[in-house]
Scaffold this active site. Structure first.
Site, PDB file in Angstrom:
ATOM      1  N   GLU A 121     -18.800  -6.529  11.077  1.00 48.03           N
ATOM      2  CA  GLU A 121     -19.927  -5.885  11.769  1.00 48.03           C
ATOM      3  C   GLU A 121     -20.922  -7.001  12.564  1.00 48.03           C
ATOM      4  O   GLU A 121     -21.416  -6.747  13.808  1.00 48.03           O
ATOM      5  CB  GLU A 121     -20.711  -4.740  11.045  1.00 48.03           C
ATOM      6  CG  GLU A 121     -19.644  -3.674  10.705  1.00 48.03           C
ATOM      7  CD  GLU A 121     -18.955  -4.273   9.380  1.00 48.03           C
ATOM      8  OE1 GLU A 121     -18.218  -3.122   9.209  1.00 48.03           O
ATOM      9  OE2 GLU A 121     -18.973  -5.039   8.787  1.00 48.03           O
ATOM     10  N   LYS A 148       0.843  -1.262   0.056  1.00 49.13           N
ATOM     11  CA  LYS A 148       0.103   0.033  -0.129  1.00 49.13           C
ATOM     12  C   LYS A 148       1.025   1.381   0.100  1.00 49.13           C
ATOM     13  O   LYS A 148       1.931   1.298   0.783  1.00 49.13           O
ATOM     14  CB  LYS A 148      -1.026   0.019   1.053  1.00 49.13           C
ATOM     15  CG  LYS A 148      -2.105   0.892   1.176  1.00 49.13           C
ATOM     16  CD  LYS A 148      -3.106   0.656   2.456  1.00 49.13           C
ATOM     17  CE  LYS A 148      -4.231   1.171   1.938  1.00 49.13           C
ATOM     18  NZ  LYS A 148      -5.244   1.163   3.089  1.00 49.13           N
ATOM     19  N   ARG A 174     -24.980  -3.077   8.492  1.00 44.37           N
ATOM     20  CA  ARG A 174     -24.347  -4.342   8.074  1.00 44.37           C
ATOM     21  C   ARG A 174     -24.593  -5.282   9.368  1.00 44.37           C
ATOM     22  O   ARG A 174     -24.693  -6.649   9.035  1.00 44.37           O
ATOM     23  CB  ARG A 174     -22.886  -4.327   7.708  1.00 44.37           C
ATOM     24  CG  ARG A 174     -22.774  -3.674   6.375  1.00 44.37           C
ATOM     25  CD  ARG A 174     -21.050  -3.549   6.126  1.00 44.37           C
ATOM     26  NE  ARG A 174     -20.949  -4.789   5.571  1.00 44.37           N
ATOM     27  CZ  ARG A 174     -19.971  -4.873   4.545  1.00 44.37           C
ATOM     28  NH1 ARG A 174     -19.250  -3.973   4.232  1.00 44.37           N
ATOM     29  NH2 ARG A 174     -19.698  -6.155   4.183  1.00 44.37           N
TER      30      ARG A 174
END
Length: 641
Positions: free
Chosen positions: A375, A289, A403
Site C-alpha cells: 500500500e 491453495k 498502511r
C-alpha cells in the site's frame, strides 16, 4: 446442515500435546481428518477456506514437531488458521467462526495462548517473530514461556516491503528464527511482481538432487531412517539446497523448496531445523491453495472467501439482492469514465476483484496496476502518476489504506497532487471484525490541508462522487463507501459533478436537525418516520463532504433549530469533530445550541453481522430516535435498559 465427517483420530486431540505419541502414519491420517473437519465447519459458517486447506499438512507438522504455546507459531494474515484453531482446543467452537460471540476468523491473542500474535493484515509475521526471538534471548517474561519463534508467511505477503525490512534486520541480528515461506503461487489475486517470478523460477528450474549434494543443506542431519531411504531421495528431497540466493544474502540459511503436502518431507526437515538451527532459517514450502477439496481447487480464487456452501457440490448459498453493490457501481462508473478519458488509470494493492477493478483491468489492462501487497508503494506510485499528468484512482479498502498513511501525507497532500482515493469497505464490515473495520479514514484524511473528503449516502451518490473525483484536478480527493449492496435507489444514466463542499437538504422540519455523512442516511430516514409518530419532524441533510464543510448549510441548520445532531460511520475526530470546531469558532454554542455527535464508540467492535455491529455502536435507527428524544428532553416510553 452437512453431516459431520468421521474423525476418530482428531476426536482424541484436545491440544497439540496429544499429538506427541502419534506415529508419522497417524499424523498423515490426522491431516486427512483435519481437512475434512475444516471443510465441514466452513460449509456451515462461511469464511476463508482455500488458505486453510493449503496448510493442513504444514499445520499438523508444526504442532507435531514444535511445542506450542511455548514455541510461538505466528501465522501471517492468519486467514489460514482454521485448522490450527481446531488442533488447539477450539474445535468445540469452530462452527461459531466469524459470528457474534464466536471465534475470530483470524488469530487473536485474547482468544487463545496458542495465538501468540494477532494478525489480519499481511506481512507482519517476521517482524513479530523476530521480536519474540529477541525477547527470549533478553530474558523477557511471557506467560507461556519462551521457545522457538516460527513465522509462516505466504508468497503474496512476502512481496510487501515490511517482510524484507524484517528479514534484513533478522539477518543482521543473527538470532535463531524460523521463517516458513508458504508458497502457493497465489495470494487473493494472482501474485504479481518480480518476487513471484523469482519464486516460480526457483522450483521450475530446480534439478533433482541426490543425498550427497543435498547434504549442503539440512539433509545430512536427517534421522537415520531417512538416510537409509537414499534410493527414494530424488522424490523426497526435490529441490533441496537449490536456489535461495536472495534469502542467503539477507542472512538466512535457505532450505527448499519442499512439498508442503508431503509429511515425509515436512516432518524430517522441521525436526532437523529444530535440532540444529543456530541463526535465521528460511524453509521454502510449496503448497496448493484449496488442496483436497475439488470445488475450492477449481475456483478462480481457490476458495479464498466463501459463503456457506454445500459440501458435496461446493455450491455457495448467497442471498440474492436487487440492488447493485457499491463496489460494482464504482467499478462500472470508472470504466465508463475511462472510456472517455485516456488519462484515467487505477491502482490497487492485491485486491482487484475486491475493489471492483477487475472490470477496469479487463477493459484497460495497460491502465490498471496491481502493485501487490504494497500500500505504501501504491500511494506514492499513484502520486507519481498524478505528477506525470494522469488521473489515478488509488483504490483500496479503508483498513488497508491505513498502511500508506505517511505516503498520503508526505507524497500526496503536501504536494497537493490530484490522487483520487476510492475507499471501499468504509465503516463496520461484519464477519472480519475489528481488524478490517473502516473506522478511521474520515478522521485521518479530513485533518489534512487541501484534501477533499466525501462519503456516499447511497449508490446513486457514489456514482456522482466518482465523476466528481475524476474531474477534480486541484489536489487530492477521497470518497468512501461501504461493503455490500446499495439501498435500491434509482440510478442516474450519467453521474454529475458535485459542487465541492456543498451538501443537500433531504427533508425540512423543525426543532432538531440531523446532519448525516455517509450511508447512515437510510437509518436517519427510518428514525424520522418513528419520530413523526410522536409529532416530531426533524430536518434532515446529507453533508456529502467532511472537507471542505458546507459552512452555509451547517450554520443555517444551527440557526434555525434548537438542536443539531451529526452522524457518521467513523471514529471520533472525524466529521462531527470538524462540525463542532466550526460551530465553536463561529460562536454558535454561545447562543445555546444543543449539539450532539453520533460516532463509532471508542472500542474495537468484534465480528458480528453489520446490523449487530452498528447496534453495538449505537448508530441504528432506534439509537438515532433515542438520541433525538434525549436531546430534546422528550421522555421515552418503554426506554430500553
Amino acid at each position: 446442515m452437512s453431516s459431520l465427517p468421521k474423525t476418530p483420530l482428531l476426536d482424541k486431540i484436545q491440544s497439540p500435546a496429544d499429538m506427541s505419541h502419534l506415529s508419522d502414519g497417524e499424523l498423515r491420517r490426522l491431516a486427512d481428518e483435519l481437512r475434512a473437519e475444516t471443510i465441514s465447519a466452513v460449509s456451515e459458517t462461511g469464511g476463508h477456506l482455500g488458505a486453510g486447506l493449503g496448510v493442513v499438512e504444514l499445520t499438523v507438522a508444526l504442532h507435531a514437531v514444535f511445542d506450542a504455546p511455548r514455541d510461538k507459531i505466528i501465522w501471517d494474515v492468519s486467514h489460514q488458521t482454521y485448522p490450527h484453531k481446531i488442533l488447539t482446543g477450539r474445535r468445540d467452537r469452530i462452527r461459531t467462526l466469524r459470528m457474534k460471540g464466536g471465534l475470530s476468523g483470524f488469530t487473536k491473542r485474547s482468544e487463545s495462548p496458542y495465538d501468540p500474535f494477532g494478525a489480519a493484515h499481511s506481512s507482519t509475521s517476521i517482524s513479530a517473530a523476530l521480536g519474540f526471538a529477541v525477547a527470549r534471548d533478553l530474558g523477557g517474561a511471557c506467560d507461556t514461556g519462551h521457545g522457538d519463534a516460527i513465522a509462516v508467511i505466504g508468497d503474496g505477503a512476502m512481496s510487501a516491503g515490511m517482510a524484507y525490512e524484517a528479514m534484513n534486520n533478522a539477518g543482521h541480528l543473527k538470532k535463531r528464527l524460523i521463517v516458513i515461506l508458504n508458497d502457493n503461487e497465489m495470494s487473493i489475486a494472482p501474485p504479481v511482481g518480480a518476487m513471484s517470478s523469482y519464486l516460480s523460477r526457483l522450483y521450475a528450474e530446480a534439478p533433482f538432487h541426490d543425498l550427497k549434494a543435498a547434504a549442503k543443506g539440512a539433509v545430512s542431519f536427517l534421522p537415520e531412517p531417512f538416510r537409509e531411504g537414499a534410493k527414494r531421495a530424488k522424490e523426497m528431497l526435490k529441490g533441496m539446497a537449490v536456489g535461495g540466493t536472495l534469502f542467503e544474502e539477507l542472512g538466512f540459511s535457505y532450505i527448499g523448496p519442499i512439498d508442503g503436502h508431503d509429511l515425509d518431507q515436512l516432518l524430517p526437515v522441521l525436526r532437523t531445523v529444530k535440532a540444529r538451527a543456530s541463526g535465521p532459517v528460511l524453509i521454502h514450502v510449496l503448497t496448493k491453495k484449496g488442496k483436497g477439496y475439488a470445488p475450492a481447487e477449481e475456483a478462480m480464487d481457490k476458495g479464498h472467501a466463501t459463503a456457506k456452501f454445500n459440501v458435496l457440490t461446493g455450491e455457495q448459498k448467497k442471498a440474492v439482492s436487487n440492488a447493485p453493490s457499491y463496489t460494482s457501481v464504482f467499478g462500472k462508473t470508472l470504466v465508463e469514465l475511462a472510456a472517455e478519458d485516456p488519462r484515467i488509470c487505477a491502482v490497487t494493492a492485491a485486491m482487484p476483484d475486491g475493489t471492483g477493478l477487475n472490470l477496469f483491468a479487463e477493459r484497460f489492462p495497460s491502465r490498471c496496476f496491481d502493485v501487490g501487497i504494497a500500500e505504501q508503494h501504491g500511494v506514492t506510485f499513484a502520486a507519481g502518476l498524478a505528477a506525470g499528468g494522469l488521473r489515478p484512482f488509488c483504490t483500496m479498502y479503508s483498513t488497508f489504506l491505513q498502511r500508506g498513511y505517511d505516503q498520503i501525507v508526505h507524497d500526496v497532500a503536501i504536494q497537493r497532487l490530484p490522487v483520487r482515493f476510492a475507499i471501499d469497505r468504509a465503516g463496520l464490515v461484519g464477519a472480519d471484525g475489528a481488524t478490517h473495520a473502516g473506522s478511521y479514514d474520515i478522521a485521518y484524511l479530513a485533518n489534512l490541508p487541501g484534501f477533499v473528503v466525501m462519503a456516499a449516502a447511497d449508490e446513486a451518490e457514489l456514482k456522482h462522487m466518482v465523476v466528481t473525483a475524476a474531474a477534480h484536478d486541484d489536489g487530492p480527493i477521497a470518497f468512501r463507501y461501504p461493503r455490500g449492496e446499495g439501498v435500491g435507489v434509482e440510478m442516474p444514466e450519467r453521474g454529475e459533478v458535485l459542487e465541492i463542499g456543498k451538501g443537500r437538504m433531504i427533508q425540512e422540519g423543525s426543532r432538531v436537525a440531523i446532519l448525516s455523512f455517509g450511508t447512515r442516511l437510510g437509518e436517519v430516514r427510518r428514525a424520522a418516520e418513528a419520530l413523526a409518530a410522536r409529532g416530531i419532524t426533524p430536518t434532515i441533510a446529507d453533508a456529502r463532504f467532511a472537507k471542505p464543510l458546507d459552512r452555509d448549510l451547517i450554520l443555517k441548520l444551527a440557526r434555525d433549530h434548537e438542536a443539531l445532531i451529526t452522524i457518521e460511520e467513523g471514529a471520533v475526530g472525524g466529521f462531527g469533530s470538524h462540525v463542532a470546531q466550526l460551530l465553536a469558532e463561529e460562536g454558535v454554542f454561545d447562543t445555546g445550541l444543543k449539539f450532539r455527535s453520533m460516532v463509532l464508540p471508542d472500542i474495537f467492535i468484534d465480528q458480528a453481522s453489520p446490523a449487530d455491529m452498528y447496534a453495538t455502536a449505537g448508530l441504528n435507527a432506534e439509537d438515532i430516535e433515542a438520541k433525538v428524544l434525549d436531546t430534546l428532553g422528550v421522555a421515552q416510553m418503554g426506554k430500553r435498559a
